[in-house]
Design a protein around this motif. Structure first.
Motif, PDB file in Angstrom:
ATOM      1  N   SER A 172       0.809  -1.216   0.000  1.00 21.41           N
ATOM      2  CA  SER A 172       0.000   0.000   0.000  1.00 21.41           C
ATOM      3  C   SER A 172       0.843   1.268   0.000  1.00 21.41           C
ATOM      4  N   THR A 173       0.189   2.375  -0.295  1.00 19.97           N
ATOM      5  CA  THR A 173       0.834   3.686  -0.246  1.00 19.97           C
ATOM      6  C   THR A 173       1.521   3.917   1.091  1.00 19.97           C
ATOM      7  N   HIS A 174       0.866   3.570   2.194  1.00 22.73           N
ATOM      8  CA  HIS A 174       1.436   3.831   3.519  1.00 22.73           C
ATOM      9  C   HIS A 174       2.669   2.967   3.754  1.00 22.73           C
ATOM     10  N   HIS A 175       2.596   1.691   3.382  1.00 17.49           N
ATOM     11  CA  HIS A 175       3.768   0.827   3.505  1.00 17.49           C
ATOM     12  C   HIS A 175       4.905   1.317   2.609  1.00 17.49           C
ATOM     13  N   MET A 176       4.609   1.463   1.325  1.00  9.94           N
ATOM     14  CA  MET A 176       5.657   1.747   0.349  1.00  9.94           C
ATOM     15  C   MET A 176       6.382   3.051   0.659  1.00  9.94           C
ATOM     16  N   SER A 177       5.679   4.004   1.240  1.00 14.02           N
ATOM     17  CA  SER A 177       6.316   5.289   1.547  1.00 14.02           C
ATOM     18  C   SER A 177       7.436   5.140   2.565  1.00 14.02           C
ATOM     19  N   GLU A 178       7.458   4.029   3.317  1.00 10.34           N
ATOM     20  CA  GLU A 178       8.496   3.803   4.324  1.00 10.34           C
ATOM     21  C   GLU A 178       9.740   3.131   3.751  1.00 10.34           C
ATOM     22  N   TYR A 179       9.657   2.578   2.547  1.00  8.49           N
ATOM     23  CA  TYR A 179      10.751   1.759   2.014  1.00  8.49           C
ATOM     24  C   TYR A 179      11.665   2.514   1.061  1.00  8.49           C
ATOM     25  N   VAL A 180      11.296   3.747   0.736  1.00  6.95           N
ATOM     26  CA  VAL A 180      12.056   4.581  -0.196  1.00  6.95           C
ATOM     27  C   VAL A 180      12.164   5.981   0.400  1.00  6.95           C
ATOM     28  N   PRO A 181      13.088   6.814  -0.086  1.00  3.52           N
ATOM     29  CA  PRO A 181      13.307   8.122   0.549  1.00  3.52           C
ATOM     30  C   PRO A 181      12.513   9.274  -0.051  1.00  3.52           C
ATOM     31  N   THR A 236      15.658   6.168   6.687  1.00  2.60           N
ATOM     32  CA  THR A 236      16.435   6.632   7.838  1.00  2.60           C
ATOM     33  C   THR A 236      17.678   7.390   7.395  1.00  2.60           C
ATOM     34  N   SER A 237      18.390   6.856   6.408  1.00  2.63           N
ATOM     35  CA  SER A 237      19.641   7.485   5.966  1.00  2.63           C
ATOM     36  C   SER A 237      19.404   8.815   5.270  1.00  2.63           C
ATOM     37  N   LEU A 263      18.705  11.161   9.003  1.00  2.40           N
ATOM     38  CA  LEU A 263      19.527  11.271  10.205  1.00  2.40           C
ATOM     39  C   LEU A 263      21.010  11.128   9.898  1.00  2.40           C
ATOM     40  N   GLU A 264      21.828  11.814  10.706  1.00  2.00           N
ATOM     41  CA  GLU A 264      23.264  11.598  10.671  1.00  2.00           C
ATOM     42  C   GLU A 264      23.590  10.294  11.391  1.00  2.00           C
ATOM     43  N   LEU A 265      24.761   9.753  11.096  1.00  2.00           N
ATOM     44  CA  LEU A 265      25.137   8.456  11.661  1.00  2.00           C
ATOM     45  C   LEU A 265      25.143   8.468  13.185  1.00  2.00           C
TER      46      LEU A 265
END
Length: 429
Positions: free
Chosen positions: A246-255, A402-403, A406-408
């Motif tokens: 879904s849109t909500h899921h997929m939005s978390e897997y890419v930047p 995440t990348s 956020l900084e490392l």
């Protein structure tokens, strides 16, 4: 007839769906259903409901229940796993701690900080189940429904040689949505779909032998349809293919879609928060089930769902073949994804077992998107099997969303906080 063990049967609503699917088949209606959960209250609830269903529909199934996992598994032909290690307490930490650092995961069960920590909690338990099966039912098939699907199945494949498959409903569920978007009956839509769980691709979409991708692209230009699936339509617009989750899921897997609150609002509105749904909406379901068990409310009509578990068991028991999509090790199935990772591909099922289909190469842009997730999964699996916090950090540091945020040093601080908060569910030996 077969013995089918349900591990985590306290997932009452989903367990009911699978039990009903299985027993609606006359050839399976005298199966032994062995229900197991560590939560005695929920176990009592699903046991009462299962017995009520058997009585109502005059099935001849035997319903067993136990809190002893080994007892449930012993002599089983199929072991269906639907566990959530740490339950909602752990899930709350999975989403709330990253949110304080600016990572807003409204699902958080597949990738990113939430997905990685869920894998770290879950894979060791799945390995224990596999090792029990090696001793107590070595020829049984393990059917996994627990997320994060790809990480969990990959971890099991490294820990044990037990035959296993991971199942999700996103392939058939999204196919149903596509059929509705383009106005054809779901039963008439043909598709060939492959990739990784929650990021598989409809490589072919046909109706009566005709490519219907042009129709789906035209549907995308309808503002009402586009608004239902903004992220997935944008992925199709720029990468050429429609994705399964879904849109909500997929939005978390890419930047690309949720780096800021404004972006998340623009691409994923209305907000859909799975933790809130899970934590707030269970009591009405349970009250209804209690009423059905007591007889004060009717059971109602039962219909088969689109879940694959019963189809696999039916094909395996009767020899009448079926084709499903499932998650298995990539043993020369998708040639431009890493060997041995977990892929979601078409699978033929018959009396002799599972026969994954060779897909070949994915279009390079799709393989690249999959690979951006696979290397996170790889490190998360190693972190889980080795109880290695540094590899957990590395997995999350490579997560595409995440990348991008956020900084490392901040990622390390977040991982340290999550590890300490969830220590009670992490196997440290």
């Amino acid at each position: 007839m077969p013995k089918i063990a349900f591990i985590g049967a306290g997932s009452v609503v989903f367990a009911r769906t699978l039990i009903t699917d299985i027993l609606l088949n006359p050839e399976l209606s005298d199966s032994t259903i062995s229900l197991m959960d560590i939560n005695e209250e929920r176990l009592e609830l699903i046991t009462g409901l299962a017995k009520r269903l058997v009585e109502e529909y005059k099935w001849h199934a035997k319903i067993e229940s136990t809190t002893d996992r080994r007892k449930a598994i012993e002599g089983a032909d199929y072991v269906i796993v639907m566990i959530q290690v740490g339950g909602l307490d752990a899930y709350k930490l999975d989403v709330e701690i990253p949110r304080r650092y600016g990572i807003d995961q409204t699902v958080g069960d597949t990738l990113g900080p939430g997905g990685v920590f869920r894998a770290i909690r879950t894979i060791p338990v799945l390995a224990d189940i596999c090792w029990d099966m090696e001793e107590l039912c070595p020829d049984a098939l393990l059917i996994n429904y627990s997320n994060p699907m790809a990480m969990n199945c990959w971890g099991m494949s490294l820990a044990s040689d037990i035959s296993a498959i991971g199942l999700c409903h996103s392939v058939q569920g999204t196919a149903w949505q596509i059929a509705n978007y383009i106005g054809i009956p779901y039963e008439e839509l043909s598709y060939w779909c492959a990739g990784i769980n929650h990021m598989s691709w409809y490589l072919a979409l046909e109706h009566n032998g005709r490519d219907v991708y042009p129709e789906l692209r035209r549907a995308m230009e309808n503002p009402e349809i586009y608004a239902k699936d903004r992220v997935r339509f944008e992925i199709m617009r720029h990468f050429g293919y429609f994705v399964t989750e879904s849109t909500h899921h997929m939005s978390e897997y890419v930047p690309y879609f949720r780096r800021t609150p404004d972006m998340a609002e623009r691409w994923t509105n209305p907000r859909w928060d799975y933790f809130e749904i899970c934590s707030q909406n269970w009591e009405p379901f349970y009250n209804k089930i209690r009423a059905q068990i007591s007889g004060s409310e009717p059971i109602g009509e039962v219909k088969p769902s689109h879940e694959y578990a019963s189809q696999i068991i039916y094909a395996h028991q009767t020899g009448r073949p079926c084709r499903i999509n499932g998650n298995v090790p990539n043993i020369d199935l998708i040639s431009n994804l890493p060997y041995g990772c977990c892929v979601e591909v078409p699978i033929l099922v018959d009396r002799t077992g599972l026969h994954p289909c060779v897909v070949g190469e994915l279009p390079p842009q799709l393989a690249a998107l999959n690979s951006s997730n696979i290397w996170v999964q790889n490190l998360a699996v190693e972190a889980a099997l080795e109880c290695d916090k540094q590899k957990a950090f590395q997995a999350i540091a490579l997560d595409p969303l995440t990348s991008s945020l956020l900084e490392l040093a901040d990622i390390k601080k977040m991982v340290d906080e999550m590890w300490e908060a969830e220590r009670q569910w992490i196997e440290t030996e």
